[in-house]
Design an enzyme around this catalytic site. Structure first.
Site, PDB file in Angstrom:
ATOM      1  N   CYS A 281      76.709  51.458 -26.363  1.00 18.93           N
ATOM      2  CA  CYS A 281      76.315  50.095 -25.541  1.00 18.93           C
ATOM      3  C   CYS A 281      77.187  48.892 -25.727  1.00 18.93           C
ATOM      4  O   CYS A 281      77.623  48.291 -25.026  1.00 18.93           O
ATOM      5  CB  CYS A 281      74.842  49.845 -25.656  1.00 18.93           C
ATOM      6  N   HIS A 345      69.826  47.006 -27.838  1.00 20.75           N
ATOM      7  CA  HIS A 345      70.680  47.541 -26.739  1.00 20.75           C
ATOM      8  C   HIS A 345      71.493  46.418 -26.243  1.00 20.75           C
ATOM      9  O   HIS A 345      70.938  45.367 -26.425  1.00 20.75           O
ATOM     10  CB  HIS A 345      69.709  48.089 -25.479  1.00 20.75           C
ATOM     11  N   ASP A 368      74.594  45.528 -16.902  1.00 21.59           N
ATOM     12  CA  ASP A 368      74.738  46.549 -17.833  1.00 21.59           C
ATOM     13  C   ASP A 368      75.567  47.697 -17.369  1.00 21.59           C
ATOM     14  O   ASP A 368      75.124  48.237 -16.525  1.00 21.59           O
ATOM     15  CB  ASP A 368      73.226  46.855 -17.899  1.00 21.59           C
ATOM     16  N   GLU A 465      55.937  35.155 -26.144  1.00 23.76           N
ATOM     17  CA  GLU A 465      54.989  36.484 -25.856  1.00 23.76           C
ATOM     18  C   GLU A 465      53.793  35.795 -26.180  1.00 23.76           C
ATOM     19  O   GLU A 465      53.270  35.084 -26.849  1.00 23.76           O
ATOM     20  CB  GLU A 465      55.596  37.358 -27.161  1.00 23.76           C
TER      21      GLU A 465
END
Length: 710
Positions: A281, A345, A368, A465
């Site tokens: 990646c 990632h 991506d 969060e």
């Protein structure tokens, strides 16, 4: 009167490069200047040229036409045909050519070209057509050198415009960066040399876009260009740049950890015109930023720590267990493949306006290039507006749903349960596990040995969060997905009177032992019998398990209101033979309570840490003079290192990438090599080094050094 014939046309590559912010492209600065020069300018901004003829230009009798064309079959969008005029008025959406000066003595005309601000980017051909007004006969002259016209993020009318133009020093003009890799507790910045100004890069980018069969008239739209780049940097569909591989078998190519930057990859792709083995990646992401910055699209590399790969569009990451809490390595509800969680990632953000979407979705867009799931039938992903990901607006182009899950899916665990309607009952759900940090390089800072240049941009991808806004954004996405609704409907509260806690392991230096511990607290008034299993496994960074290192299973009784712990000790000899690249380890714990059937599972990732390469110079670096780079580190293992090789890359030295085999290094011994380097640029230059051996790989280091005039 004899016809007007072109003797020479010249576009002042060096002079035009200054106002166009293209001065750093090597092709503009060929030293010493040869006849072959490359002009690199940006669209929507005037540039100058000069024509020399066989005789003086006569305004009353001569017409001079310039024809610019892109591709082999120019159409309206890919052709500009303009007559040289004294009174030409530039317009931001059309071509014009204004005469600045006519030199009677030297047969020249100097002129200024203006190009449309939405022009397709690429290497344009130039033709000069002259004729006498009194005659239909035409004389044609073809310019035989490259003229690149690029995106112009400095121009307020360009779709790539960035209001804070200072940031373009980082996101377009900086040719070195950092990519954050590794699990959350030990993530570190890996230096990456983008090298977008190297002479090989623009030709390689043109070859890529042709290989992707991208229509020339689409090449002015950064949304379409970025989407194509996300597809052509991987080789899955159309012979793109890099072959992805994650299994540790790289003998027939270059291991992903050995690359120090993008230029060697693009040079190899252009020279052999076939895909380059191998990428992962951050390698894909490094190449994407090189390509985007070369074209003038602002770009940054982004690392998502604890990244979800949602294979079935449920906006959840689902893990399944047997009735006795053994983890299944497949998804019984999705024959295509199981969800997975990557330690980290890496993808890219690119900057542009989005006239194809409702207002408010311009700015950073995620793309991506790592091939994971197809989008519109091909391995491409994005551009997805960060604002849409943050608000959970999954209906907008492109691939917002996949990116939303990557940074904000809930982790749900399911146990086989014959009494449940679906065949599985929920063990637990974790809203906090996915997308813990989203890191990129801080503008204007480069810290070769530390993390002073780290910036957490998680707030651009999601609300804090657990806040109402974060839950609402995720539920907003769930609302639009029938499948996701079904998964979330089951997430009911479960009554649990035992609490389990897997202790985090922060860091383990390579060659040292570690212990896996679970704390168990019985909060009830009755004793409980618990079946438990603890495992330590080596894993690839994309979450795929490699080898089991150690496992224990057993029963334990915990008395009323009592605390117990279970643990295993893992020694270096247990894990060293089973480590895979990047030394990532996963510890997993599972338990089931006999009396209440309460079940629990948790896992944690950490990395076994390796040393960094120290790069030193014993003398001042003087341009054009040989110097010695000393690369060293201490072997951390209790066994010798064999088959050792160092690689050193810098854009400021002759040869760019140097390799050197090193002799065997004994246990705990200092391994040191000397490499001759010759600096060819004045000022600050950056070095990136990597090391590999049979026993130890993925060791790297970086340094910034000043080069002085002689």
């Amino acid at each position: 009167m004899e016809p007007l014939l072109v003797d020479i046309i010249h576009f002042y590559p060096g002079e035009n490069a200054q106002p166009h912010n293209t001065k750093r492209f090597e092709a503009v600065n060929i030293d010493p200047p040869t006849d072959i020069t490359t002009t690199i300018v940006r669209r929507g901004q005037p540039f100058n040229g000069v024509l020399r003829f066989n005789r003086p230009y006569d305004e009353s009798d001569d017409t001079v036409q310039l024809v610019f064309s892109l591709g082999d079959k120019p159409q309206m969008d890919t052709q500009g045909s303009i007559f040289l005029k004294r009174d030409a008025v530039p317009d931001k959406y059309s071509w014009s050519a204004k005469i600045l000066d006519v030199g009677d003595q030297d047969n020249t005309i100097s002129f200024e070209i203006s190009t449309p601000v939405n022009l397709p980017v690429g290497s344009w051909a130039v033709r000069v057509v002259t004729r006498l007004k009194s005659s239909p006969a035409r004389e044609v002259y073809d310019f035989d050198q490259d003229l690149y016209i690029l995106f112009n993020p400095w121009n307020p009318d360009d779709q790539t415009y960035m209001e804070d133009t200072n940031l373009l020093q980082e996101y377009v003009l900086n040719d070195i960066g950092k990519v954050w890799v590794g699990p959350i507790k030990t993530t570190r910045g890996k230096p990456w040399f983008y090298g977008q100004f190297d002479a090989v890069v623009l030709p390689a980018v043109m070859f890529m876009l042709d290989r992707a069969e991208m229509p020339f008239h689409h090449r002015g739209d950064p949304v379409k260009v970025a989407r194509v780049i996300s597809r052509i940097v991987n080789s899955n569909d159309d012979g793109g740049v890099l072959v992805g591989r994650w299994d540790g078998q790289y003998e027939d190519g270059t291991a992903p950890s050995e690359w120090t930057g993008s230029v060697d990859i693009l040079a190899q792709f252009l020279e052999f015109q076939q895909e380059v083995p191998y990428g992962q990646c951050w390698v894909f992401a490094g190449v994407v930023t090189t390509v985007c910055r070369a074209l003038g699209i602002p770009s940054r590399v982004v690392s998502n720590l604890v990244s979800a790969h949602d294979a079935n569009s449920s906006l959840t990451v689902d893990k399944y267990y047997t009735e006795t809490m053994e983890e299944l390595d497949f998804d019984p509800n999705n024959p295509k493949g199981a969800d997975s969680i990557w330690n980290y990632h890496v993808w890219n953000d690119v900057w542009m306006a989005r006239p194809d979407l409702p207002p408010g979705y311009g700015g950073w867009q995620a793309v991506d290039a790592t091939p994971q799931e197809t989008s519109s039938g091909m391995f491409q992903c994005g551009p997805a507006p960060l604002e849409a990901i943050k608000q959970g607006v999954i209906g907008l182009n492109y691939d917002v749903e996949f990116m939303l899950a990557s940074v904000n899916a809930d982790l749900m665990r399911w146990r086989k349960d014959p009494e449940s309607e679906t065949g599985y009952s929920m063990v637990d759900t974790n809203n906090y596990h996915i997308g813990r940090m989203i890191l990129t390089k801080k503008p204007f800072v480069f810290d070769p040995n530390g993390d002073e240049d780290r910036q957490d941009i998680i707030g651009e991808y999601k609300h804090n969060e657990g806040t109402a806004s974060e839950r609402m954004a995720l539920m907003n996405g769930v609302r639009y997905s029938e499948r996701a609704k079904r998964y979330y409907a089951v997430a009911a509260n479960l009554t649990n009177d035992i609490t389990f806690k897997l202790r985090d392991i922060d860091t383990v230096p390579i060659g040292k032992e570690f212990r896996v511990v679970v704390d168990i607290d019985n909060n009830s008034e009755e004793g409980r019998n618990i079946k438990a299993a603890l495992t330590a496994t080596s894993v690839f960074y994309n979450g795929v398990r490699a080898e089991s290192v150690k496992k224990i299973e057993g029963k334990i009784f915990v008395g009323p209101s009592k605390h117990e712990e279970i643990s295993i000790l893992v020694k270096p000899d247990d894990y060293l033979p089973k480590l895979v690249e990047y030394c990532n380890m996963k510890i997993s714990a599972m338990a089931i309570v006999d009396e209440t059937k309460q079940s629990w599972a948790d896992d944690d990732d950490f990395q076994v840490l390796k040393p960094n390469i120290n790069i030193k110079f014993n003398e001042d670096l003087i341009i054009g003079q040989a110097a010695t780079a000393v690369l060293s580190f201490v072997n951390p293992l209790d066994r010798p290192l064999t088959g050792c090789e160092f690689r050193l890359t810098s854009s400021g030295i002759a040869g760019r990438t140097l390799r050197l085999a090193a002799s065997e290094a004994g246990p705990s011994q200092l391994l040191s090599v000397e490499l001759p380097v010759q600096p060819n640029k004045i000022g600050k230059i950056n070095f990136v080094a990597t090391f590999k051996s049979a026993e130890l790989k993925d060791i790297d280091g970086a340094a910034s050094v000043e080069v002085f005039e002689g």
